[in-house]
Scaffold this motif. Structure first.
Motif, mmCIF file in Angstrom:
data_model
loop_
_atom_site.group_PDB
_atom_site.id
_atom_site.type_symbol
_atom_site.label_atom_id
_atom_site.label_comp_id
_atom_site.label_asym_id
_atom_site.label_seq_id
_atom_site.Cartn_x
_atom_site.Cartn_y
_atom_site.Cartn_z
ATOM 1 N N ILE A 117 0.763 -1.539 -0.250
ATOM 2 C CA ILE A 117 0.274 0.363 0.587
ATOM 3 C C ILE A 117 1.425 1.434 0.293
ATOM 4 N N ARG A 118 2.212 1.114 0.429
ATOM 5 C CA ARG A 118 2.817 2.359 0.568
ATOM 6 C C ARG A 118 4.213 2.353 -0.704
ATOM 7 N N ASP A 119 4.067 1.175 -1.581
ATOM 8 C CA ASP A 119 4.668 0.816 -3.025
ATOM 9 C C ASP A 119 5.149 2.278 -3.161
ATOM 10 N N PRO A 120 6.070 3.127 -3.749
ATOM 11 C CA PRO A 120 5.473 4.649 -4.101
ATOM 12 C C PRO A 120 5.913 4.166 -6.131
ATOM 13 N N SER A 121 6.498 2.453 -6.229
ATOM 14 C CA SER A 121 6.223 2.584 -7.457
ATOM 15 C C SER A 121 5.611 2.139 -8.098
ATOM 16 N N LEU A 122 4.073 1.744 -7.745
ATOM 17 C CA LEU A 122 3.070 1.564 -8.018
ATOM 18 C C LEU A 122 1.450 2.456 -7.989
ATOM 19 N N PRO A 123 1.137 2.951 -8.853
ATOM 20 C CA PRO A 123 -0.348 4.036 -8.963
ATOM 21 C C PRO A 123 -1.072 3.208 -7.350
ATOM 22 N N LEU A 124 -1.667 4.463 -7.269
ATOM 23 C CA LEU A 124 -2.414 3.986 -6.172
ATOM 24 C C LEU A 124 -3.218 2.873 -6.310
ATOM 25 N N GLU A 125 -4.270 3.439 -7.538
ATOM 26 C CA GLU A 125 -4.556 2.211 -7.364
ATOM 27 C C GLU A 125 -4.629 1.013 -7.400
ATOM 28 N N ALA A 126 -3.735 0.527 -8.069
ATOM 29 C CA ALA A 126 -2.724 -0.918 -7.865
ATOM 30 C C ALA A 126 -2.732 -1.131 -7.197
ATOM 31 N N ARG A 127 -1.969 -0.245 -6.005
ATOM 32 C CA ARG A 127 -1.387 -0.810 -4.544
ATOM 33 C C ARG A 127 -2.862 -1.848 -3.722
ATOM 34 N N LEU A 128 -3.967 -0.879 -4.175
ATOM 35 C CA LEU A 128 -5.216 -1.097 -2.918
ATOM 36 C C LEU A 128 -5.149 -2.877 -3.807
ATOM 37 N N ALA A 129 -5.314 -2.467 -5.106
ATOM 38 C CA ALA A 129 -6.045 -4.101 -6.358
ATOM 39 C C ALA A 129 -4.969 -5.363 -5.546
ATOM 40 N N GLU A 130 -3.709 -4.908 -5.647
ATOM 41 C CA GLU A 130 -2.794 -6.029 -4.720
ATOM 42 C C GLU A 130 -2.836 -6.545 -3.376
ATOM 43 N N ALA A 131 -3.594 -5.723 -2.363
ATOM 44 C CA ALA A 131 -3.791 -5.572 -1.405
ATOM 45 C C ALA A 131 -4.650 -6.086 -0.783
ATOM 46 N N LEU A 132 -5.723 -6.253 -1.895
ATOM 47 C CA LEU A 132 -6.899 -7.326 -1.919
ATOM 48 C C LEU A 132 -6.612 -8.222 -2.691
ATOM 49 N N LYS A 133 -6.597 -8.279 -3.566
ATOM 50 C CA LYS A 133 -5.853 -9.532 -4.222
ATOM 51 C C LYS A 133 -4.956 -10.685 -2.866
ATOM 52 N N ALA A 134 -4.292 -9.498 -1.773
ATOM 53 C CA ALA A 134 -3.680 -11.159 -1.305
ATOM 54 C C ALA A 134 -4.208 -11.226 -0.257
ATOM 55 N N ILE A 135 -5.294 -10.158 0.554
ATOM 56 C CA ILE A 135 -6.621 -10.396 1.043
ATOM 57 C C ILE A 135 -7.162 -11.441 0.536
ATOM 58 N N ARG A 136 -8.504 -11.625 -0.549
ATOM 59 C CA ARG A 136 -8.512 -12.912 -1.690
ATOM 60 C C ARG A 136 -7.897 -13.907 -1.382
ATOM 61 N N ASP A 137 -6.690 -14.333 -1.857
ATOM 62 C CA ASP A 137 -5.421 -15.258 -1.300
ATOM 63 C C ASP A 137 -5.860 -15.751 0.218
ATOM 64 N N LEU A 138 -5.201 -14.621 0.955
ATOM 65 C CA LEU A 138 -5.357 -15.056 2.044
ATOM 66 C C LEU A 138 -6.628 -15.721 2.785
ATOM 67 N N PHE A 139 -8.137 -15.636 2.385
ATOM 68 C CA PHE A 139 -9.097 -16.289 2.910
ATOM 69 C C PHE A 139 -9.829 -17.286 1.411
ATOM 70 N N GLU A 140 -8.439 -17.298 0.336
ATOM 71 C CA GLU A 140 -8.734 -18.829 -0.263
ATOM 72 C C GLU A 140 -10.561 -18.066 -1.254
#
Lengths: 188, 188
Positions: free
Chosen positions: B74-97
């Motif tokens: 979420i704090r990765d400056p190399s990614l656009p803001l929307e991509a950061r959230l998208a990736e975090a939410l992807k991780a959450i989907r994975d965590l909870f399968e």
DNA sequence: GTCTATAGCTAGATAGAC
DNA sequence: GTCTATCTAGCTATAGAC
């Protein structure tokens, strides 16, 4: 000298309390015995199926509670619509002691016999879902929207309860409950 | 012939799996032993504090997971803001399968040692809360609103997971996750 | 219907060989 | 570092007296 020393409703209350606090696996026969004031053999007399039957019995009581304190109230024609929802939400606050008490449905939906209880648990959630939907539709929302909003309300209740307890901040629960009337289309 | 037959990261994965599926009280030493492929005495060699220490260790791993897969992203400056959230939410989907897997934090927040784990669990939720707040503020929301929306997002995750599993309908979880970007002020 | 007593088992945990 | 073997305490459940 009465044959029944401990009233069934008192036993039921205590069984619910122990399962809600400790979960199915954490609720030992010793704990259930101490809480009810009945020795283990007496519990087996009342519930020959043992712990599993006690938990199932608790779930049936909860279903009755949902029918009486949620479903009946929400469909009570003698009350104005807003009052019906207010009373149902009051009942929910009481059930969860404003965030201090775990959800008995959730506590029984995890543990070694969770599959056995799944149907009874889903039945309780469905009563609540149908009630919230009914309110939302009376508030003028179309059926598909009403159903989605009802699900959202239930999500807010369950989620806020978990976070209230995890973060030791009951305002999380209180805020979520307060937001439900507006969520279900009530105009102030 | 290697001294360590089973790699620590594999043991950690299996311990997490068992605690997540069965909860603290339901996760017996026998289950933990079978899942890891280590005999009970070997588990006690690695975790002298027994089951309690294993669960605590699992919680520390989860905290690391949140720092790496949520906070850092979420704090990765190399990614656009929307991509950061998208990736975090992807991780959450994975965590909870995608709704098939229980929340390990919730499963450890109930049970006979819940008080002992409370702090570690709250720490994980706080990382997520701060991350969501950060996103919402970057999206232009004032701090107090951002914090409220972040809490709402966490409530939606926890609540939808419970209802997905109780009603055997993973679309509840999927829908809630999908709604989070808009909730946190993202404009499409 | 409730009790005391206990069976039979599994839990978490440890000793000591290798 | 892992194992076999074992301990003690707790578990669920039952037998049988009152």
């Amino acid at each position: 000298m009465p044959v029944i020393k401990v009233f069934p409703q008192d036993v039921d209350r205590k069984l619910t309390e122990v399962f809600t606090r400790f979960g199915y696996d954490g609720a030992s026969m010793e704990l259930l015995s101490q809480a009810t004031g009945l020795k283990k053999a007496s519990l087996y007399h009342r519930f020959p199926g043992g712990k599993k039957e006690m938990a199932q019995h608790v779930l049936l009581n909860i279903r009755t509670w949902f029918l009486e304190r949620i479903d009946a109230v929400i469909r009570d024609p003698s009350l104005p619509l807003e009052a019906r929802l207010a009373e149902a939400l009051k009942a929910i606050r009481d059930l969860f002691e404003d965030g201090d008490r775990n959800c008995p449905l959730r506590m029984l939906s995890a543990g070694s016999e969770s599959a056995f209880f799944q149907e009874a648990i889903a039945a309780c959630f469905t009563i609540l879902s149908d009630g919230f939907s009914h309110i939302a539709m009376e508030n003028g929302l179309p059926e598909n929207v009403a159903k989605a909003k009802a699900m959202e309300a239930m999500i807010n209740i369950q989620g806020s309860l978990i976070l209230s307890r995890a973060l030791k901040d009951n305002t999380i629960f209180g805020t979520s409950i307060s937001a439900i009337p507006k969520l279900l289309g009530q105009r102030n």
